[in-house]
Design a protein around this motif. Structure first.
Motif, short mmCIF file in Angstrom:
data_model
loop_
_atom_site.label_atom_id
_atom_site.label_comp_id
_atom_site.label_asym_id
_atom_site.label_seq_id
_atom_site.Cartn_x
_atom_site.Cartn_y
_atom_site.Cartn_z
N THR A 81 30.27 -28.61 -101.22
CA THR A 81 28.96 -28.72 -101.88
C THR A 81 28.44 -27.35 -102.28
O THR A 81 28.02 -27.13 -103.42
N SER A 82 28.47 -26.41 -101.34
CA SER A 82 27.95 -25.07 -101.62
C SER A 82 28.74 -24.40 -102.74
O SER A 82 28.16 -23.80 -103.66
N LEU A 83 30.07 -24.49 -102.69
CA LEU A 83 30.89 -23.82 -103.69
C LEU A 83 30.82 -24.51 -105.04
O LEU A 83 30.85 -23.85 -106.09
N ARG A 84 30.71 -25.83 -105.05
CA ARG A 84 30.58 -26.55 -106.32
C ARG A 84 29.24 -26.24 -106.99
O ARG A 84 29.17 -26.12 -108.22
N ARG A 177 33.82 -16.99 -101.62
CA ARG A 177 34.86 -17.99 -101.32
C ARG A 177 35.69 -17.56 -100.11
O ARG A 177 36.02 -18.37 -99.24
N MET A 178 36.01 -16.29 -100.04
CA MET A 178 36.79 -15.79 -98.92
C MET A 178 36.00 -15.86 -97.62
O MET A 178 36.58 -16.06 -96.54
N ALA A 179 34.68 -15.74 -97.70
CA ALA A 179 33.85 -15.75 -96.49
C ALA A 179 33.88 -17.10 -95.80
O ALA A 179 33.65 -17.18 -94.58
N PHE A 180 34.15 -18.17 -96.53
CA PHE A 180 34.20 -19.49 -95.90
C PHE A 180 35.43 -19.69 -95.03
O PHE A 180 35.46 -20.58 -94.20
N TYR A 184 35.23 -21.15 -91.15
CA TYR A 184 35.95 -22.36 -90.71
C TYR A 184 36.27 -22.27 -89.22
O TYR A 184 36.17 -23.25 -88.48
N PHE A 185 36.64 -21.07 -88.77
CA PHE A 185 36.99 -20.87 -87.36
C PHE A 185 35.77 -20.55 -86.51
O PHE A 185 35.68 -20.97 -85.35
N MET A 186 34.82 -19.81 -87.08
CA MET A 186 33.64 -19.37 -86.32
C MET A 186 32.62 -20.48 -86.13
O MET A 186 31.69 -20.32 -85.33
#
Length: 263
Positions: A81-84, A177-180, A184-186
């Motif tokens: 949602t955020s990226l779209r 985009r890379m920050a997501f 994902y792990f954090m």
């Protein structure tokens, strides 16, 4: 012909945008439609096998595939949602020539489409899990739905702010985009937050995604206890502040958004 109110016009615009977004999201090619279902399946299979090799089949007394699905599905919804929303201005640039269509309408349409797609995929996976004998019941369904909607509101606010930021600074898109990926792990998608490094917990708890996923798991799983410091009020206040900033910035720059080629 009876004139329509502003609300009726906006409803028609959003409905048309939803159809357009749905077709673009899954109707453009067979691969696009298949990937919508394959993405969560790939995540589930890959990490379930890895976790089984390292720690066994259960985590906190819960079958690991069930545990990861409960957290992974909402996170993928919020991330997508955020990226779209972030890409909405660029991908819908040609529509802003029509005075009835505003950038906010495209944001709302994308949230609706992403939510419907995620709900459908989640329902298919839940049915499949139940077919194979997993317990997919929800301990507190009303609280679970409320937390999901709170998380969706946060993702909407975040995506709207990211759209405004990247409209001004398009080069930041790749960094965002890379920050997501580390998020994902954090955020405790793969493991309970209690398994994360405890000395770092004060910093990790600044992440609203961690609070949301811990709350969701506590509402689905009857014996799951969120890590100390998790608070629904924190997410609510964070979301309201973010929404206020996003809507304020959108109102200040709404004419600039449709009159330039950035985004």
């Amino acid at each position: 012909m009876k004139p329509r109110s502003s609300l009726q016009i906006q409803k028609s615009v959003i409905f048309a945008l939803v159809l357009r977004e749905a077709r673009a999201r899954i109707g453009g090619s067979r691969l696009g439609a298949v990937w919508v279902l394959l993405e969560p399946l790939v995540h589930l299979l890959l990490f379930s096998v890895l976790f089984a090799m390292l720690r066994g089949r259960t985590v906190s007394g819960i079958e690991y595939p069930v545990f990861i699905l409960i957290g992974m599905a909402p996170f993928l919804l919020y991330r997508n949602t955020s990226l779209r929303l972030m890409d909405s201005l660029r991908e819908n640039r040609s529509l802003f020539g029509y005075k009835q269509i505003k950038p906010l309408d495209t944001y709302i349409a994308r949230v609706i489409v992403e939510t419907c797609i995620s709900a459908t995929v989640y329902a298919i996976l839940v049915f499949g899990f139940a077919w194979f004998g997993f317990d997919m019941s929800i301990h507190n369904p009303l609280e679970w739905v409320a937390t999901l909607l709170l998380g969706l509101s946060f993702a909407f606010s975040l995506g709207m702010l990211l759209a405004l930021i990247t409209h001004a600074l398009p080069s930041l898109k790749i960094i965002i985009r890379m920050a997501f990926f580390p998020l994902y792990f954090m955020s405790g998608v793969l493991i309970p937050a209690s398994y994360l490094p405890q000395p770092m917990m004060p910093v990790l708890l600044l992440n609203p995604f961690l609070h949301i996923l811990e709350l969701i798991r506590a509402e689905v799983l009857p014996h799951y206890t969120p890590v100390d410091g998790v608070s629904e009020n924190y997410v609510l206040i964070f979301t309201l502040v973010l929404l206020f900033l996003s809507l304020g910035a959108y109102r200040a720059r709404r004419m600039h958004l449709i009159s330039t080629k950035n985004g």
